[in-house]
Design a protein around this motif. Structure first.
Motif, mmCIF file in Angstrom:
data_model
loop_
_atom_site.group_PDB
_atom_site.id
_atom_site.type_symbol
_atom_site.label_atom_id
_atom_site.label_comp_id
_atom_site.label_asym_id
_atom_site.label_seq_id
_atom_site.Cartn_x
_atom_site.Cartn_y
_atom_site.Cartn_z
ATOM 1 N N LEU A 119 -0.356 -37.395 -2.478
ATOM 2 C CA LEU A 119 -0.880 -35.742 -2.824
ATOM 3 C C LEU A 119 -2.224 -35.952 -3.912
ATOM 4 O O LEU A 119 -2.867 -35.001 -3.970
ATOM 5 C CB LEU A 119 0.079 -34.897 -3.193
ATOM 6 C CG LEU A 119 1.339 -34.604 -2.150
ATOM 7 C CD1 LEU A 119 2.356 -33.738 -2.982
ATOM 8 C CD2 LEU A 119 0.728 -33.581 -1.257
ATOM 9 N N ARG A 120 -2.045 -37.200 -4.816
ATOM 10 C CA ARG A 120 -3.023 -37.216 -5.790
ATOM 11 C C ARG A 120 -3.084 -36.025 -6.903
ATOM 12 O O ARG A 120 -4.151 -35.479 -6.772
ATOM 13 C CB ARG A 120 -4.178 -37.661 -5.212
ATOM 14 C CG ARG A 120 -4.155 -38.986 -4.577
ATOM 15 C CD ARG A 120 -3.551 -40.489 -5.356
ATOM 16 N NE ARG A 120 -3.427 -41.431 -4.529
ATOM 17 C CZ ARG A 120 -4.552 -42.257 -4.253
ATOM 18 N NH1 ARG A 120 -5.669 -42.297 -4.940
ATOM 19 N NH2 ARG A 120 -4.230 -43.468 -3.539
ATOM 20 N N PRO A 121 -1.723 -35.401 -7.258
ATOM 21 C CA PRO A 121 -1.929 -34.242 -8.106
ATOM 22 C C PRO A 121 -2.516 -34.713 -9.242
ATOM 23 O O PRO A 121 -2.372 -35.768 -9.747
ATOM 24 C CB PRO A 121 -0.221 -34.354 -8.319
ATOM 25 C CG PRO A 121 0.254 -35.413 -7.926
ATOM 26 C CD PRO A 121 -0.573 -36.210 -7.180
ATOM 27 N N PRO A 140 -4.351 -43.515 -12.334
ATOM 28 C CA PRO A 140 -4.564 -43.335 -13.817
ATOM 29 C C PRO A 140 -5.225 -41.914 -13.861
ATOM 30 O O PRO A 140 -5.204 -41.226 -15.006
ATOM 31 C CB PRO A 140 -5.554 -44.276 -14.292
ATOM 32 C CG PRO A 140 -6.179 -45.005 -13.059
ATOM 33 C CD PRO A 140 -5.055 -44.919 -12.020
ATOM 34 N N ALA A 141 -5.857 -41.273 -12.810
ATOM 35 C CA ALA A 141 -6.204 -39.916 -12.938
ATOM 36 C C ALA A 141 -5.172 -38.896 -12.896
ATOM 37 O O ALA A 141 -5.367 -37.663 -13.207
ATOM 38 C CB ALA A 141 -7.330 -39.514 -11.681
ATOM 39 N N ARG A 157 -3.572 -29.035 -9.882
ATOM 40 C CA ARG A 157 -2.502 -29.198 -8.681
ATOM 41 C C ARG A 157 -1.325 -30.159 -9.181
ATOM 42 O O ARG A 157 -1.601 -31.121 -9.890
ATOM 43 C CB ARG A 157 -3.294 -30.235 -7.501
ATOM 44 C CG ARG A 157 -4.608 -29.567 -7.021
ATOM 45 C CD ARG A 157 -5.364 -30.454 -6.145
ATOM 46 N NE ARG A 157 -4.532 -30.633 -4.788
ATOM 47 C CZ ARG A 157 -3.871 -31.773 -4.558
ATOM 48 N NH1 ARG A 157 -3.971 -32.912 -5.431
ATOM 49 N NH2 ARG A 157 -3.246 -32.057 -3.255
ATOM 50 N N ILE A 158 -0.268 -29.466 -8.924
ATOM 51 C CA ILE A 158 1.126 -29.867 -9.796
ATOM 52 C C ILE A 158 2.261 -30.470 -8.963
ATOM 53 O O ILE A 158 2.226 -29.827 -7.687
ATOM 54 C CB ILE A 158 1.647 -28.826 -10.485
ATOM 55 C CG1 ILE A 158 0.816 -28.089 -11.616
ATOM 56 C CG2 ILE A 158 3.109 -29.053 -11.346
ATOM 57 C CD1 ILE A 158 0.335 -29.063 -12.434
ATOM 58 N N ASP A 210 -4.232 -20.513 -11.763
ATOM 59 C CA ASP A 210 -5.168 -21.343 -12.079
ATOM 60 C C ASP A 210 -4.183 -22.687 -11.694
ATOM 61 O O ASP A 210 -4.466 -23.916 -11.967
ATOM 62 C CB ASP A 210 -5.983 -21.856 -13.461
ATOM 63 C CG ASP A 210 -5.054 -21.708 -14.507
ATOM 64 O OD1 ASP A 210 -4.006 -21.031 -14.195
ATOM 65 O OD2 ASP A 210 -5.234 -22.288 -15.695
ATOM 66 N N ILE A 211 -3.084 -22.536 -11.215
ATOM 67 C CA ILE A 211 -2.078 -23.507 -11.135
ATOM 68 C C ILE A 211 -1.693 -23.682 -9.765
ATOM 69 O O ILE A 211 -1.281 -22.402 -9.044
ATOM 70 C CB ILE A 211 -0.928 -23.670 -12.090
ATOM 71 C CG1 ILE A 211 -1.631 -23.949 -13.447
ATOM 72 C CG2 ILE A 211 0.045 -24.557 -11.905
ATOM 73 C CD1 ILE A 211 -0.367 -23.680 -14.791
ATOM 74 N N GLU A 212 -1.490 -24.723 -8.884
ATOM 75 C CA GLU A 212 -1.066 -24.631 -7.531
ATOM 76 C C GLU A 212 0.048 -25.826 -7.587
ATOM 77 O O GLU A 212 -0.265 -27.210 -7.895
ATOM 78 C CB GLU A 212 -2.141 -25.171 -6.699
ATOM 79 C CG GLU A 212 -1.673 -25.302 -5.265
ATOM 80 C CD GLU A 212 -2.991 -25.746 -4.277
ATOM 81 O OE1 GLU A 212 -2.685 -25.635 -3.077
ATOM 82 O OE2 GLU A 212 -4.032 -26.079 -4.796
#
Length: 221
Positions: free
Chosen positions: A49-51, A77-78, A6-7, A29-31
């Protein structure tokens, strides 16, 4: 797909965001889950959104990319941050690395390199382009404090001789493959050494290892 990366794209130029979205959404594989036009909105959207990865421009109005990177990596941090820069903005990019970014890319990076970097960062690695790293350090090192040799010896004392050698090569911008070839090791062995170096020195990723290598004088200025 639940396993998509998730970007979020943060850039004050709408055309740049649009172009990146087109490139990224062509990958299975990318959104792309969101966009931001300045640093303040990037922080708000990251909270909402916590991308997995934020593509962050460094020069934006109001809160710039460096401060936005510091806030995002400090609070979430994630979420990893990839800084977007041009040669004339290397000093800004270095500041963003210190703020917690996991790497940097040039804005004219080829699409395949961009998507490869995103996958690497999402997988917990860091993107350090050797030639650009050298230029960053060249520009930024005159403003870095000189290394304290006593402190350097104390910090590095936890490393084995081989780990110090690997840290030096990391600081020079060499890849795991290049380090393996230099020391006649397997890449998996080098990866193990890198992991131990990061763990022993309390570093988050390879980018922080590069910065520490220069700060401690492991790599010449």
């Amino acid at each position: 797909m639940s396993d998509r990366i998730r970007i979020m794209i943060a850039d004050d130029q709408e055309l740049v965001r649009y172009g990146m979205r087109l490139v990224l959404e062509a990958e299975p594989d990318i959104e792309v889950v969101g966009e931001a036009e300045d640093g303040a909105s990037a922080v708000r959207e990251a909270e909402r959104l916590r991308p997995d990865v934020v593509l962050m421009d460094v020069r934006m109005p109001g809160v710039d990319g460096i401060e936005a990177t510091r806030r995002i990596t400090g609070l979430y941090p994630a979420t990893r941050v990839l800084v977007l820069t041009t040669y004339d903005l290397d000093d800004y990019a270095f500041g963003a690395l210190r703020a917690g970014a996991s790497g940097f890319l040039l804005k004219d990076t080829r699409p395949a390199a961009l998507t490869g970097a995103i996958r690497a960062v999402a997988d917990g690695d860091a993107v350090v382009a050797p030639r650009v790293t050298a230029k960053l350090i060249e520009l930024a090192s005159p403003r870095l404090p000189g290394p304290d040799r006593h402190d350097a010896h104390s910090v590095l004392s936890v490393l084995t001789t081989r780990e110090r050698e690997v840290l030096q090569r990391i600081g020079e911008g060499e890849t795991n493959g290049e380090i393996a070839e230099r020391f006649f090791l397997s890449e998996s062995t080098v990866k193990t050494h890198v992991g131990r170096i990061l763990s022993k020195l309390g570093l988050r990723d390879r980018v922080q290892a590069v910065i520490l290598a220069y700060d401690l004088g492991v790599v010449g200025r």
